[in-house]
Design a protein around this motif. Structure first.
Motif: not given
Length: 83
Positions: A63-67
């Protein structure tokens, strides 16, 4: 022959002797398997908690990478372009 220790009996000593006899009797009867089951449950629970922690860390990284990708896209976009 009378027991010489009986004449100097104390309630705490009587309790200790009774308690220890009960523990020995329990050990001989096999009731101590409940403790082993409790240890097994603790180990199983620890493994499950570790697995959940690893899965949560993986999801958090994804999720952090996508954000971050969405943020970079928004920061680099102009009026006419898309990501």
């Amino acid at each position: 022959m009378p027991n010489p220790l009986r004449s100097i009996s104390h309630p705490a000593v009587d309790f200790l002797v009774t308690f220890l006899r009960g523990r020995v009797q329990r050990a001989r009867s096999g009731e101590l398997d409940r403790g082993a089951s409790a240890v097994e449950w603790v180990i199983i629970s620890a493994v499950v908690v570790a697995i959940v922690g690893v899965v949560a860390a993986i999801i958090n990284m994804a999720l952090s990478d996508g954000a971050n990708k969405v943020k970079d896209c928004i920061d680099g976009a102009d009026e006419k372009g898309t990501c």
